[in-house]
Write a protein that holds these residues in place. Sequence first.
Motif, PDB file in Angstrom:
ATOM      1  N   VAL A 252      21.036  14.874  28.221  1.00 58.47           N
ATOM      2  CA  VAL A 252      20.184  14.725  26.774  1.00 58.47           C
ATOM      3  C   VAL A 252      21.259  15.608  25.597  1.00 58.47           C
ATOM      4  O   VAL A 252      21.357  17.074  26.075  1.00 58.47           O
ATOM      5  N   ASP A 253      22.651  14.191  25.581  1.00 60.77           N
ATOM      6  CA  ASP A 253      23.516  15.326  24.769  1.00 60.77           C
ATOM      7  C   ASP A 253      23.910  14.553  23.916  1.00 60.77           C
ATOM      8  O   ASP A 253      25.201  14.570  23.059  1.00 60.77           O
ATOM      9  N   GLY A 254      23.295  13.878  23.072  1.00 65.62           N
ATOM     10  CA  GLY A 254      24.138  13.325  21.804  1.00 65.62           C
ATOM     11  C   GLY A 254      25.193  12.352  21.559  1.00 65.62           C
ATOM     12  O   GLY A 254      25.429  11.700  21.107  1.00 65.62           O
ATOM     13  N   GLY A 255      25.236  11.488  23.473  1.00 65.88           N
ATOM     14  CA  GLY A 255      26.304  10.886  23.601  1.00 65.88           C
ATOM     15  C   GLY A 255      27.416  10.749  23.799  1.00 65.88           C
ATOM     16  O   GLY A 255      27.983  10.652  24.049  1.00 65.88           O
ATOM     17  N   LEU A 256      27.524  12.207  24.173  1.00 68.60           N
ATOM     18  CA  LEU A 256      29.110  12.875  24.361  1.00 68.60           C
ATOM     19  C   LEU A 256      29.874  12.470  25.674  1.00 68.60           C
ATOM     20  O   LEU A 256      30.452  12.136  25.521  1.00 68.60           O
TER      21      LEU A 256
END
Length: 266
Positions: A252-256
């Motif tokens: 759950v990382d914004g796309g990292l």
Amino acid sequence: MGGSHNPENAAMSERFKDKVVIVTGAGSGIGAATARRFSDEGASVVLSGRTESKLKDVAKDLDVGRTLVHVADVADQKSVEGLVAAAVEKFGRLDVLVNNAGIAPTGPVTEVPVEDWHSVIATDVSGVFYGCRAAAPHLLKTGGSIVNVSSVSGLGGDWNMSFYNAAKGAVSNFTRSLALELGGKGVRVNAVNPSLTFTDLTQDMKDDQKLMDKFMERIPLGRAANPEDIAPVIAFLASDDARFVNGVNLPVDGGLSASNGQPPLA
């Protein structure tokens, strides 16, 4: 208080009706947001942490009849066993365990005190193990689920965070193994793996603008997470909506983690 903490969630307010949820580290950050989310969705929630005043501050906005505050230290096996026993004694069952409590020492491996190694393993790893071990017999009765809060730091390495990386790596793989062991018996085990999330633990980082600029280069959505970004994902994994999801470490990382690590080309 009666009623839901957040009326906007009324459409989902029945998803955890008659379910009982334990959330560790519930006094702030992701744990507090998660406790509120489950309560909004109809659950009876057991808020656990080491500081009673912080737990009570979160609990004051929740339905008093569906809320239990229980002080416990996840690094202590007997304390965790007491937490699970108190939850079952109060509400008669257990459906969901959210292992969220954690600490995050940082620094070079040769400079961080050895005591910090023992502390992070005791809290972040042993605490998860104690919780799962104590809760499992009750979850087997209800066909419940476990959601562990790992981290993107449990999927790859960070600079100067080797202690934390070791601990969260253990949580990520423990999640997979336990999912194999318990899945066939009706208990699902999953983990969320947040990237930078603004909580008490990361306040110093938030105030470092140069560091934040570097993070923003790496996160495609262009911001850090808030606890309220993580809590709904935890609730999803615990819910029947995720009934065929087992053994997952969900970034759950914004796309990292979509990046191969190379810098942005502008």
